[in-house]
Design a protein around this motif. Structure first.
Motif, PDB file in Angstrom:
ATOM      1  N   GLY A  27     -15.773 -27.815   1.386  1.00 30.10           N
ATOM      2  CA  GLY A  27     -16.566 -26.602   2.228  1.00 30.10           C
ATOM      3  C   GLY A  27     -15.425 -25.449   1.783  1.00 30.10           C
ATOM      4  N   TYR A  28     -14.268 -25.633   2.148  1.00 32.56           N
ATOM      5  CA  TYR A  28     -13.146 -24.673   2.172  1.00 32.56           C
ATOM      6  C   TYR A  28     -12.991 -24.461   0.720  1.00 32.56           C
ATOM      7  N   ALA A  29     -12.856 -25.487  -0.118  1.00 30.90           N
ATOM      8  CA  ALA A  29     -12.440 -25.551  -1.620  1.00 30.90           C
ATOM      9  C   ALA A  29     -13.452 -24.745  -2.497  1.00 30.90           C
ATOM     10  N   TYR A  30     -14.704 -25.050  -2.098  1.00 33.19           N
ATOM     11  CA  TYR A  30     -15.711 -24.219  -2.963  1.00 33.19           C
ATOM     12  C   TYR A  30     -15.927 -22.775  -2.592  1.00 33.19           C
ATOM     13  N   ALA A  31     -15.580 -22.502  -1.335  1.00 39.85           N
ATOM     14  CA  ALA A  31     -15.467 -20.932  -0.870  1.00 39.85           C
ATOM     15  C   ALA A  31     -14.453 -20.379  -1.239  1.00 39.85           C
ATOM     16  N   LYS A  32     -13.122 -21.149  -1.400  1.00 45.81           N
ATOM     17  CA  LYS A  32     -12.194 -20.531  -2.137  1.00 45.81           C
ATOM     18  C   LYS A  32     -12.486 -20.161  -3.682  1.00 45.81           C
ATOM     19  N   ARG A  33     -12.803 -21.119  -4.305  1.00 46.93           N
ATOM     20  CA  ARG A  33     -12.973 -21.059  -5.627  1.00 46.93           C
ATOM     21  C   ARG A  33     -13.874 -19.980  -6.033  1.00 46.93           C
ATOM     22  N   MET A  34     -14.835 -19.646  -5.276  1.00 48.96           N
ATOM     23  CA  MET A  34     -15.808 -18.454  -5.804  1.00 48.96           C
ATOM     24  C   MET A  34     -15.005 -17.180  -5.533  1.00 48.96           C
ATOM     25  N   LEU A  35     -13.885 -17.280  -4.937  1.00 47.11           N
ATOM     26  CA  LEU A  35     -12.978 -15.944  -4.917  1.00 47.11           C
ATOM     27  C   LEU A  35     -12.559 -15.779  -6.575  1.00 47.11           C
ATOM     28  N   ASP A  36     -12.226 -16.753  -7.296  1.00 48.29           N
ATOM     29  CA  ASP A  36     -11.792 -16.700  -8.582  1.00 48.29           C
ATOM     30  C   ASP A  36     -12.893 -16.199  -9.393  1.00 48.29           C
ATOM     31  N   PRO A  71     -13.731 -30.960  -5.892  1.00 55.80           N
ATOM     32  CA  PRO A  71     -12.346 -30.611  -5.107  1.00 55.80           C
ATOM     33  C   PRO A  71     -12.309 -32.288  -4.262  1.00 55.80           C
ATOM     34  N   HIS A  72     -11.230 -32.518  -3.452  1.00 54.08           N
ATOM     35  CA  HIS A  72     -11.237 -33.732  -2.659  1.00 54.08           C
ATOM     36  C   HIS A  72     -12.304 -33.637  -1.427  1.00 54.08           C
ATOM     37  N   SER A  73     -12.818 -34.586  -1.159  1.00 52.41           N
ATOM     38  CA  SER A  73     -14.217 -34.680  -0.294  1.00 52.41           C
ATOM     39  C   SER A  73     -13.545 -34.000   1.077  1.00 52.41           C
ATOM     40  N   SER A  76      -5.888 -21.761  -2.607  1.00 49.97           N
ATOM     41  CA  SER A  76      -4.893 -22.826  -1.980  1.00 49.97           C
ATOM     42  C   SER A  76      -4.795 -23.948  -3.060  1.00 49.97           C
ATOM     43  N   THR A  77      -3.591 -24.486  -3.100  1.00 48.20           N
ATOM     44  CA  THR A  77      -3.459 -25.838  -4.026  1.00 48.20           C
ATOM     45  C   THR A  77      -4.350 -27.201  -3.608  1.00 48.20           C
ATOM     46  N   CYS A  78      -4.929 -26.886  -2.354  1.00 46.74           N
ATOM     47  CA  CYS A  78      -5.832 -28.020  -2.109  1.00 46.74           C
ATOM     48  C   CYS A  78      -7.204 -27.892  -2.465  1.00 46.74           C
ATOM     49  N   ILE A  79      -7.515 -26.858  -3.225  1.00 45.48           N
ATOM     50  CA  ILE A  79      -8.817 -26.852  -3.791  1.00 45.48           C
ATOM     51  C   ILE A  79      -9.076 -27.180  -5.279  1.00 45.48           C
ATOM     52  N   PHE A  80      -8.267 -27.810  -5.974  1.00 42.55           N
ATOM     53  CA  PHE A  80      -8.301 -28.227  -7.286  1.00 42.55           C
ATOM     54  C   PHE A  80      -8.967 -29.531  -7.438  1.00 42.55           C
ATOM     55  N   PRO A  81      -9.365 -29.971  -8.626  1.00 45.23           N
ATOM     56  CA  PRO A  81     -10.159 -31.011  -8.725  1.00 45.23           C
ATOM     57  C   PRO A  81      -9.284 -32.245  -8.150  1.00 45.23           C
ATOM     58  N   ASP A  82     -10.024 -33.322  -7.571  1.00 48.50           N
ATOM     59  CA  ASP A  82      -9.279 -34.319  -6.868  1.00 48.50           C
ATOM     60  C   ASP A  82      -8.898 -35.386  -8.088  1.00 48.50           C
ATOM     61  N   ASN A  83      -9.719 -35.517  -9.125  1.00 48.91           N
ATOM     62  CA  ASN A  83      -9.475 -36.373 -10.161  1.00 48.91           C
ATOM     63  C   ASN A  83      -8.840 -35.540 -11.458  1.00 48.91           C
ATOM     64  N   THR A  84      -7.642 -35.488 -11.308  1.00 49.00           N
ATOM     65  CA  THR A  84      -7.159 -34.606 -12.278  1.00 49.00           C
ATOM     66  C   THR A  84      -5.773 -35.260 -12.776  1.00 49.00           C
ATOM     67  N   THR A  85      -5.241 -34.526 -13.939  1.00 51.68           N
ATOM     68  CA  THR A  85      -3.804 -34.972 -14.358  1.00 51.68           C
ATOM     69  C   THR A  85      -2.945 -34.071 -13.732  1.00 51.68           C
ATOM     70  N   TYR A  86      -1.574 -34.484 -13.893  1.00 55.27           N
ATOM     71  CA  TYR A  86      -0.608 -33.729 -13.090  1.00 55.27           C
ATOM     72  C   TYR A  86       0.380 -33.359 -14.011  1.00 55.27           C
ATOM     73  N   PRO A  87       1.088 -31.980 -13.792  1.00 53.03           N
ATOM     74  CA  PRO A  87       1.216 -31.039 -12.717  1.00 53.03           C
ATOM     75  C   PRO A  87      -0.308 -30.323 -12.834  1.00 53.03           C
ATOM     76  N   ILE A  88      -0.836 -29.744 -11.734  1.00 52.35           N
ATOM     77  CA  ILE A  88      -1.869 -29.057 -11.782  1.00 52.35           C
ATOM     78  C   ILE A  88      -1.386 -27.419 -12.153  1.00 52.35           C
ATOM     79  N   GLU A 109      -2.938 -23.291 -13.020  1.00 50.82           N
ATOM     80  CA  GLU A 109      -3.914 -22.279 -12.637  1.00 50.82           C
ATOM     81  C   GLU A 109      -4.990 -22.618 -13.795  1.00 50.82           C
ATOM     82  N   THR A 110      -5.018 -23.091 -14.597  1.00 51.70           N
ATOM     83  CA  THR A 110      -6.186 -23.070 -15.615  1.00 51.70           C
ATOM     84  C   THR A 110      -7.305 -24.258 -15.237  1.00 51.70           C
ATOM     85  N   MET A 111      -6.901 -25.067 -13.997  1.00 51.07           N
ATOM     86  CA  MET A 111      -7.558 -26.455 -13.752  1.00 51.07           C
ATOM     87  C   MET A 111      -8.659 -26.056 -12.528  1.00 51.07           C
ATOM     88  N   VAL A 112      -8.673 -24.869 -11.841  1.00 49.53           N
ATOM     89  CA  VAL A 112      -9.256 -24.629 -10.491  1.00 49.53           C
ATOM     90  C   VAL A 112     -10.643 -25.174 -10.596  1.00 49.53           C
TER      91      VAL A 112
END
Ligand code: NAP
Ligand code: GFB
Length: 322
Positions: A143-152, A137-139, A115-127, A129-132
């Motif tokens: 929980g959801y973000a780290y679980a999703k990142r593990m899929l990659d 992630p945003h605080s 999901s696009t909400c799992i990317f680093p919160d402190n980031t450059t834009y646009p986000i 696919e290389t930036m996961v």
């Protein structure tokens, strides 16, 4: 597809949800399925995928050649804020069971969902696919973000050790028919559509949470479904691919409210409760990689998609998830 002979037998986990029901409609009503293909759409009643033996039993029953892995514990900002532990644990369990069982049953290809909400919160834009994994992630939904990142991470490990072509898509915020319209737990669009319905019925104000300044990109569930079929059939990278409208479609929550008010024909007052969280102020995603593959793809105009969703909700109010 290497190792794939004959028509696909596709297992869609999360088949009863917002995205799953859109895929079912494209497969069954828009000619998305090809000659001889079998598509199986699962709900949690078919198997609780947090349970390894139930997961194995449903794979044993269907013996899929391909898996579209949508199943997850999913919710909007405010549910994530309340239940980060559950989002982490349940989604880690579902993802481990589905990918490991797919491998055990020699599934040729798995497409999972980030999901696009799992990317680093402190980031450059646009986000992109290389930036996961480039930072926390945003605080609000770690929980959801780290679980999703593990899929990659799983996908890269399966490819390295077992040569598996297991990949993932990164949808932006999705909306459409069969969404979760629950006001406390749902995402912003369905929650506001439901709120507008209630405010219109009761002659009360439509209450928007947050300042309305947050920016989002939204993809209509039917557009996402059409792209999911393309990814399943044609996309052969392990690396994820963003499935989103372009950066230029980024829109403020306030502008979304105005569109929903118009589409719902709500004429009452709209109030903003700025004491409630805005969550991530922006998560601007680039769809340049998608455009390189699919310069031809056209998204449903946002106003039209919103109107169709509002009309669906009104027509299915009694049975809608709310
Ligand atoms: P949804 O409407 O909440 O549907 C979730 C699906 O997962 C349902 O079919 C649900 O089954 C199933 N499920 C949940 N827990 C399960 C379990 N323990 N065992 C088996 N099945 C289970 O979600 P969605 O919006 O369609 O999301 C689909 C995918 O897209 C998810 O992976 C999500 O992370 C991702 N995504 C969504 C958005 C968005 O804005 N909605 C944005 C980016 C990515 P039941 O119907 O039986 O509960
Ligand atoms: O869709 P949403 O809940 O999640 O959107 P995110 C939250 C944004 O909409 C915030 C505003 O800026 C809220 O202040 N908003 C205004 C509302 N009124 C409402 C309302 O009635 N309900 C809701 N929910 N929001 C999610 C992640 O982030 O994105 C999930 O937390 C998931 O994990 C999803 O990945 C796609 O877009 O902020």
């Amino acid at each position: 597809m290497e190792g794939q002979t004959g028509p696909m037998r596709v297992l869609v986990t999360g088949g009863s949800g917002l995205v799953g029901r859109a895929i079912e409609r494209v497969v069954k009503e828009e000619g998305g399925a090809r000659e001889g293909e079998e598509w199986i759409f699962l709900s949690s009643k078919d198997a609780d995928l947090t349970n390894a033996s139930e997961t194995k039993a449903v794979f044993e029953k269907h013996r899929p050649t391909h898996v579209l892995h949508l199943a997850a514990m999913v919710g909007g900002l405010f549910r994530n804020l309340r239940e980060n532990y559950d989002f982490l644990r349940k989604n880690l369990a579902i993802n481990d069971n589905v990918l490991h069982t797919a491998h055990e049953f020699n599934v040729v290809k798995v497409v999972s969902c980030l999901s696009t909400c799992i990317f680093p919160d402190n980031t450059t834009y646009p986000i992109d696919e290389t930036m996961v994994h480039r930072g926390p992630p945003h605080s609000s939904n770690f929980g959801y973000a780290y679980a999703k990142r593990m899929l990659d991470v799983y996908n890269r490990a399966y490819f390295e050790q077992h040569g598996r072509l297991y990949t993932s898509i990164i949808p932006t915020n999705v909306f459409g028919p069969h969404d979760n319209f629950n006001i406390e737990d749902g995402h912003v669009l369905p929650a506001l559509i439901h709120k507008a319905h209630i405010a219109k019925r009761n002659g009360t104000a439509l209450e928007v949470w947050g300042s309305g300044r947050a920016l989002r990109q939204f993809i209509y569930s039917l557009d996402l479904a059409r792209l999911c079929l393309w990814v399943l059939r044609e996309y052969d990278e392990v690396e994820p691919i963003m499935l989103s409208v372009g950066e230029e479609e980024e829109i403020s929550i306030k502008d979304v409210v105005d569109i929903i008010v118009k589409a719902s024909e709500f004429t009452g007052p709209v109030i903003y409760d700025a004491s409630k969280s805005d969550g991530q102020l922006k998560k601007t995603a680039s769809n340049a990689k998608l455009r390189r593959y699919r310069p031809d793809f056209s998204f449903t105009p946002f106003h039209k998609a919103i109107k169709e969703t509002c009309d669906w909700f009104e027509a299915n109010y009694d049975s809608a998830r709310k």
